[in-house]
Design an enzyme around this catalytic site. Structure first.
Site, short mmCIF file in Angstrom:
data_model
loop_
_atom_site.label_atom_id
_atom_site.label_comp_id
_atom_site.label_asym_id
_atom_site.label_seq_id
_atom_site.Cartn_x
_atom_site.Cartn_y
_atom_site.Cartn_z
CG HIS A 97 -3.14 -3.59 2.99
ND1 HIS A 97 -2.05 -3.14 3.71
CD2 HIS A 97 -3.86 -2.49 2.65
CE1 HIS A 97 -2.10 -1.82 3.81
NE2 HIS A 97 -3.18 -1.40 3.18
CD GLU B 20 0.00 -5.82 4.91
OE1 GLU B 20 -0.29 -4.65 5.20
OE2 GLU B 20 0.08 -6.23 3.73
CB CYS C 189 -0.98 -0.04 1.17
SG CYS C 189 -2.38 1.08 0.97
#
Length: 309
Positions: free
Chosen positions: A204, A206, A110
């Site tokens: 994202h 993660e 991001c």
């Protein structure tokens, strides 16, 4: 046989301001850097992990350490707007330029991609089309992306958790576009600058579904302003479906999200790519733990970091 190499050492660069960190903790129980540390601990339990907040005035590496002493630097997301000249953005961009100059490979998600873009001479702007909220749909690798290790094993079109109000306007000279979709032209890229290399994604990989829900709640006003929701009840509809069922893949399926967002991904050997990679092996390029973070299954999320701090 025990390896003769010392443990891998990672640096997590959390570019959120202190206020943003606290707001995120109130929402999902952890800051963006703490999410990264959690993932790293689960993937490489023996790794040594440090954290720095480059936007802060007192940001500093641990005593005796330099950027060249790390196997990889990982940049988190952040609400910073990189086209604004503020002390926080200046400090963060200066940090990324130092990372490039150090030669330590880096990954970012991001705003991490946006920071690296600006540091290397590219530009960032507010989203040209609309807010990409919840999930980025039908991300499609380019020809270069299909052959790139970062996107190895990806479907021809895949979805991923995403929520961002800004996007890369122009990649720096010499950068390689790896993926995009209908709303965001730059969804993944490789950037080489000043002797360093960075791989990044606009989405994202993660975060788990619980953090998707938290992000939507934190940006509720923006969702209404962008005409993506009519009010509070509309905003709560998707988070309400995500949170109680995390990490049930059926929830993602019911929301029309590809299996990529909820399915465990491993390397061809069945192990995380980070298990056999680091900057210590030049022949392997920049294969590092950030490769596997892009494939982290929700089942690996949620355990507080131990050694990684």
């Amino acid at each position: 046989m025990r390896s003769s190499h010392p443990p891998l050492r990672f640096l997590v660069a959390e570019s959120e301001t202190q206020q943003a960190r606290e707001k995120r903790r109130e929402s999902v129980g952890r800051s963006s850097g703490e999410t990264y540390l959690d993932i790293l601990h689960r993937l490489v339990p023996d790794a040594a992990c440090d954290r720095i907040q480059p936007a802060d005035t007192d940001a500093a590496l641990p005593p005796g350490l330099s950027l060249t002493g790390y196997d990889a630097v990982l940049l988190t997301g952040s609400p910073l707007h990189l086209y604004e000249e503020t002390p926080e953005t200046r400090r963060t961009v200066a940090f990324m330029r130092a990372v490039f100059a150090s030669g330590t490979p880096a990954f970012g998600s991001c705003a991490g991609l946006q920071v690296a873009t600006v540091a290397a001479g590219g530009s960032v702007r507010p989203n040209a089309r609309r807010l990409e909220a919840g999930f980025a749909r039908r991300i499609t690798p380019t020809g270069e992306g299909r052959a790139h290790p970062l996107l190895a094993g990806r479907l021809a079109a895949y979805d991923a958790p995403a929520i961002h109000t800004d996007e890369v306007e122009a990649l720096p000279p010499g950068a390689t576009l790896l993926a995009g979709n209908r709303l965001t032209a730059v969804q993944a890229a490789e950037i080489r600058f000043d002797g360093g290399v960075f791989w990044g994604v606009q989405y994202h990989p993660e975060i788990g579904l619980d953090e998707v829900a938290g992000a939507l709640r934190r940006q509720a006003d923006g969702l209404v302003e962008a005409d993506l929701a009519r009010g509070g009840e509309d905003v709560e509809a998707t988070p309400g479906r995500l949170t109680p069922c995390t990490p049930n893949p059926g929830v993602a399926t019911s929301l029309g999200v590809s299996a990529w967002t909820s399915r465990s991904r491993t390397s061809a050997t069945g192990r995380p790519n980070c298990a056999t990679s680091s900057r210590r092996s030049p022949g392997s390029g920049v294969r590092g733990c950030w490769l596997w973070i892009g494939r982290t299954p929700p089942s690996l999320r949620g355990t507080p970091p131990k050694r990684c701090r």
